[in-house]
Design a protein around this motif. Structure first.
Motif, PDB file in Angstrom:
ATOM      1  N   ILE A  25       0.841  -1.197   0.000  1.00 36.89           N
ATOM      2  CA  ILE A  25       0.000   0.000   0.000  1.00 36.89           C
ATOM      3  C   ILE A  25       0.877   1.247   0.000  1.00 36.89           C
ATOM      4  N   GLY A  26       1.997   1.197   0.723  1.00 36.90           N
ATOM      5  CA  GLY A  26       2.906   2.339   0.770  1.00 36.90           C
ATOM      6  C   GLY A  26       3.419   2.725  -0.600  1.00 36.90           C
ATOM      7  N   ALA A 140      -4.475   6.509   5.494  1.00 34.51           N
ATOM      8  CA  ALA A 140      -4.958   7.852   5.156  1.00 34.51           C
ATOM      9  C   ALA A 140      -4.171   8.922   5.910  1.00 34.51           C
ATOM     10  N   LEU A 141      -3.900   8.677   7.190  1.00 32.91           N
ATOM     11  CA  LEU A 141      -3.156   9.660   7.983  1.00 32.91           C
ATOM     12  C   LEU A 141      -1.726   9.808   7.485  1.00 32.91           C
ATOM     13  N   LEU A 142      -1.111   8.712   7.082  1.00 32.15           N
ATOM     14  CA  LEU A 142       0.249   8.784   6.539  1.00 32.15           C
ATOM     15  C   LEU A 142       0.257   9.603   5.246  1.00 32.15           C
ATOM     16  N   THR A 143      -0.718   9.375   4.404  1.00 31.50           N
ATOM     17  CA  THR A 143      -0.817  10.127   3.148  1.00 31.50           C
ATOM     18  C   THR A 143      -1.019  11.611   3.412  1.00 31.50           C
ATOM     19  N   LEU A 264      -1.145  16.492  14.004  1.00 29.08           N
ATOM     20  CA  LEU A 264      -2.500  16.018  14.316  1.00 29.08           C
ATOM     21  C   LEU A 264      -2.635  14.540  13.965  1.00 29.08           C
ATOM     22  N   ALA A 265      -2.115  14.166  12.801  1.00 26.48           N
ATOM     23  CA  ALA A 265      -2.208  12.771  12.367  1.00 26.48           C
ATOM     24  C   ALA A 265      -1.451  11.844  13.312  1.00 26.48           C
ATOM     25  N   THR A 266      -0.253  12.255  13.711  1.00 29.71           N
ATOM     26  CA  THR A 266       0.544  11.447  14.640  1.00 29.71           C
ATOM     27  C   THR A 266      -0.166  11.288  15.980  1.00 29.71           C
TER      28      THR A 266
END
Length: 290
Positions: A25-26, A140-143, A264-266
């Motif tokens: 996926i990455g 999604a958060l990584l993206t 925020l994502a982290t």
């Protein structure tokens, strides 16, 4: 059912599967992170031309699937064996098979990070619906983090579906009840919206973008309103530490804006996995534990 039982009793096997899946996926996320901002710019350009009633210059179709991946230097088309996550980079020794131009380390790093984060999620939740949902949220958060770091944009194409997904999951009490999810979504958006306007009225400058509001609203929908204070605190601490480090070690100008989305994502990802433990630890050290 037997497969589920096997994965439940062998968490290392599930984590290994998630690691491979996450790395794959990455590889796709690398494409999304590079192409989605450009697709947004093309869309804005088309809208501006339509508004100004000016002709739009014809351009080659450009989306997540077309044109196929190729070397930006020589145009060499990436073959299947050259697109195996991490392994291809090692086999090619970090260079294009066509022109020997160096390939950015970012590609294997994103693939590795996505794989490792996926493995952690699988180990934590086991073979459950929570695991499947958390994997989607992780990707999604990584993206979003990468795109925001690169462009200071948090695309609605990701944040808004993430918000609705959190609310739909709450219908089945996957993470939190629907009531907590709805309040969390509203609170997440309104809190940062108020901070934005207070800062703008006080300084005349914009301290953050509307994408940050939507991202915190999405996290509130996934984890409920109870997680909002923890996410804000963790993201502020992470952002402050990173900002200070950048100023000290790299001499970064304090006036240069920093994206808030990655923090925020982290913080949201940490709260999803260990939010209850963090709250219990804090209550214990602060003397609030019953």
């Amino acid at each position: 059912m037997e497969a589920i039982n096997l994965l439940a009793t062998e968490p290392a096997l599930l984590a290994a599967i998630a690691l491979i899946l996450g790395a794959t996926i990455g590889s796709f996320l690398n494409v999304v992170c590079l192409r989605l901002p450009r697709m947004m710019q093309q869309e804005w350009k088309a809208q501006c031309c339509e508004l100004l009633e000016t002709p739009l210059e014809p351009a080659e179709p450009f989306n997540l699937a077309f044109p196929p991946s190729r070397c930006p230097q020589c145009g060499h088309s990436i073959r299947a064996w050259e697109n195996i996550p991490v392994i291809s980079y090692m086999l090619l020794r970090g260079r294009c098979a066509g022109c020997q131009t160096s390939i950015s380390m970012r590609y294997p790093l994103v693939e590795t990070a996505c794989g490792l984060l996926s493995a952690v999620v699988a180990w934590h939740f086991g073979p459950t619906w929570q695991c499947a949902a958390a994997l989607g949220l992780t990707w999604a958060l990584l993206t979003l983090s990468i795109i925001d770091f690169d462009t200071q944009l948090l695309p609605d194409d990701i944040t808004l579906p993430l918000l609705w997904a959190g609310l739909l999951l709450a219908l089945g009490d996957i993470f939190v009840p629907l009531r907590d999810a709805v309040i969390g979504a509203a609170a997440g958006y309104l809190i940062l919206w108020c901070v934005y306007w207070l800062f703008k009225l006080a300084t005349g400058r914009e301290g953050m973008g509307y994408g940050d509001f939507k991202l915190l609203a999405a996290l509130g929908a996934w984890m409920g309103w109870q997680a909002i204070p923890q996410i804000i605190l963790l993201s502020s601490m992470t952002g402050a530490l990173f900002g200070i480090a950048m100023i000290i070690f790299r001499g970064r100008d304090r006036q240069i804006p920093m994206p808030f989305g990655p923090y925020l994502a982290t913080a949201g990802w940490i709260s999803l996995l260990w939010g209850s433990e963090i709250s219990a630890w804090y209550a214990g050290v602060s003397g609030l534990a019953p």
